[in-house]
Design a protein around this motif. Sequence first.
Motif, short mmCIF file in Angstrom:
data_model
loop_
_atom_site.label_atom_id
_atom_site.label_comp_id
_atom_site.label_asym_id
_atom_site.label_seq_id
_atom_site.Cartn_x
_atom_site.Cartn_y
_atom_site.Cartn_z
N LYS A 198 54.88 1.04 -50.30
CA LYS A 198 56.02 0.34 -49.35
C LYS A 198 57.24 0.59 -49.64
O LYS A 198 58.19 0.63 -49.02
N GLY A 199 57.43 0.05 -51.13
CA GLY A 199 58.97 0.15 -51.50
C GLY A 199 59.63 1.48 -51.35
O GLY A 199 60.60 1.59 -50.91
N GLY A 225 60.63 1.39 -37.49
CA GLY A 225 59.99 2.52 -38.30
C GLY A 225 59.45 2.08 -39.45
O GLY A 225 58.49 3.05 -40.04
N GLN A 226 59.90 0.95 -40.12
CA GLN A 226 58.90 0.44 -41.21
C GLN A 226 57.57 0.10 -41.07
O GLN A 226 56.64 0.62 -41.68
N VAL A 227 57.20 -0.55 -39.86
CA VAL A 227 55.99 -0.89 -39.62
C VAL A 227 55.08 0.32 -39.29
O VAL A 227 54.04 0.61 -39.73
N LEU A 228 55.51 1.19 -38.56
CA LEU A 228 55.00 2.57 -38.12
C LEU A 228 54.64 3.40 -39.30
O LEU A 228 53.49 3.91 -39.79
N THR A 239 66.39 -3.00 -50.58
CA THR A 239 65.56 -3.29 -49.30
C THR A 239 64.07 -2.93 -49.56
O THR A 239 63.35 -4.05 -48.93
N GLY A 240 64.22 -1.88 -50.05
CA GLY A 240 62.59 -1.50 -50.26
C GLY A 240 61.91 -2.44 -51.27
O GLY A 240 60.81 -2.96 -51.02
N LEU A 272 49.74 -2.17 -57.57
CA LEU A 272 51.10 -1.03 -58.02
C LEU A 272 51.14 -0.10 -56.78
O LEU A 272 51.99 0.43 -56.55
N ILE A 273 49.91 0.32 -56.15
CA ILE A 273 50.06 1.38 -55.15
C ILE A 273 50.72 0.89 -54.08
O ILE A 273 51.52 1.56 -53.26
#
Length: 652
Positions: free
Chosen positions: A303-304, A88-91, A324-325, A297-298
């Motif tokens: 991602k976070g 899920g994170q990668v996608l 985690t983020g 920063l973006i």
Amino acid sequence: MFTDLLIILACSLLVIALFRRLRLPPVLGYLCVGLLVGPAALDLISSAQDLPHLAELGVVFLLFSLGLEFSLPRMLAMRSRVFGLGSGQVLLCGAALSGGLWLAGLAPVIAALLGLGLALSSTAIVGKELVSLGEVFSEHGQNAMGVLLFQDLVAVLLLTLVPVAAGQGDTPWYWALPLTLGKTLVLFFGLLLASRWLLPKLFREVAQAHSAELFVMLALVIVLLTAWLTHLLGLSMALGAFLAGMLLGESHYRHQIEADIRPFRDILLGLFFVSIGMLIDLRLFAEHGWTILGATLILLALKGGLVTLLARLRGDDGETAWRTGLALAQAGEFFFALVALMRQQSLLEAPLAGVLLASAFCSMALTPLLLRIVPWLNERPRSSARHESRLEEIAERNAGLMNHVLICGYGRVGQSISRFLQREGQPYVALDDDPVRVEEAGAGESHVHFGDSRRHDLLEAVGIARARLLVVAVNKADTALSIVAQARRLCPELPILVRTRDDSHLEELQHAGANEVVPEVLESSLMLASHALVMLGIPEWRVHQRLDEVRRNRYRLLHGFYHGAQASLLDAQGRPRRLLHAVKLVEDAHACGLCPTELQLEELGLEVQAVRRDGHDLPLEPAPQLREGDTVLLSGPLQAIEAGEARLLSGA
């Protein structure tokens, strides 16, 4: 090469010493060393062509040591994190970053490759910091490690797609992907067979030789051989090293292996961070400083935020989700390799590549600070209240205790005394400053607290004024003296019993206020326990009866203890000690729905001491049915405990 290494190590020695004095993360120091000695600053390193290959071994050793901690049963129990949260994170992050780069004017294929590359995080930095902060086994730490493992596999797949995107690949992508997955499976099962049949025999032979040199050499050969085989298959060396460590994590030699490779790991990992810092041109910050800052920063925010959202949707609490983020918000070292490969294939212009690499570097450099500072800043508005609230929480949990025993030091002796007190129904509270031991004990017991027993506020929080007896069972004589002096100031009439290794500090302890001082040479734990029971008013005939019973049963009551961070796992004769270990049943654990008797743990040489659910012991007769969240307290040798944990978690 020799001169380059000498310069790097000498500069690292000075900078890391300074950073430790300033209490800054060592990772940040190594990155700064790379910036200073690189071609864009002092240009002290002329041509370190072999440095990246040497530095990559640092990541290999790091992943191998992490694999030793995440054994196969634990990884099977974490499969939802690896494949669920990881995919899920990668996608999600890859799609968002690719879309942003496409909107910025890049071609769709180039944007997709760069977006997926930026979606991957830094295994080296996150793994190193989680180990340094002792958060590898926290909820957010396990989330991060699960996602990073999935990312290592995705990194290999991306590298196979770059030549295809450039029109130079011999293998189409729909063949390249299953081929890479097939190689990974072949590697995994090959290592699985070796870990089951070959490596135990090798380690047994080397261990019988009693040669530390041979043991270190064997550990190094295994790490390097695994990395070489993985490289031959065209896979990530770090992924192969993790798989090897994970399979060896079931071995009872894993603690010795980890201790042997730690010096090599830390030095080589430092070289890796230095090599990353050398890739950055400082002139870019002068020419495109605001662009780099904005992109950094973006990247961190996007991602976070997305990882935090995914963790919340997965069911994690708010703090676990945002931490985690935070851990996965940066770019990774793989992105540098991806950009270099895309430059070779003429898929990316040099100015854009420089800005992207500088932004990725900044996100990586900020991560150690963020992992340490942001949680602290989050607590800052209530930092003083936090200290008080922790004391208030301890005080609240022990508010109802009266005439209890306070044990300072929960090592082997302290634990032995506590078991006698439990058998007699005497309430007690224990304090210890070993976080590993408290974590182990806390998994199965609610009356063991972490803290420095010399602090008067902590002693007051555990109710020293209402205590009936204070037992000081710490190892250091000066610490014992401070505890006795502090306790005597708080409670002049409180009986104090002190355990010492010998009688060298007998008079000092008595002068400080100890009523009884028992050196270990006078039968150690049993003698101290007998004094404690007599001082509590229990009839002497019953005390002698208990001691005789323990001796008749060959000290079975005292078998096993919660090992701490520095505890030796072997006795004076080199035989494995009998330990206590609490195994908490996670979701999808094999033991859920079964009874302890059905698991046949006795065959492994284990004894189930207790089954705890919601802080209460369940009766072992009849055998209770285990379920998620239960804690099974096992007693046995280290090898048997590891096998028992594997059976409880995965059925292995």
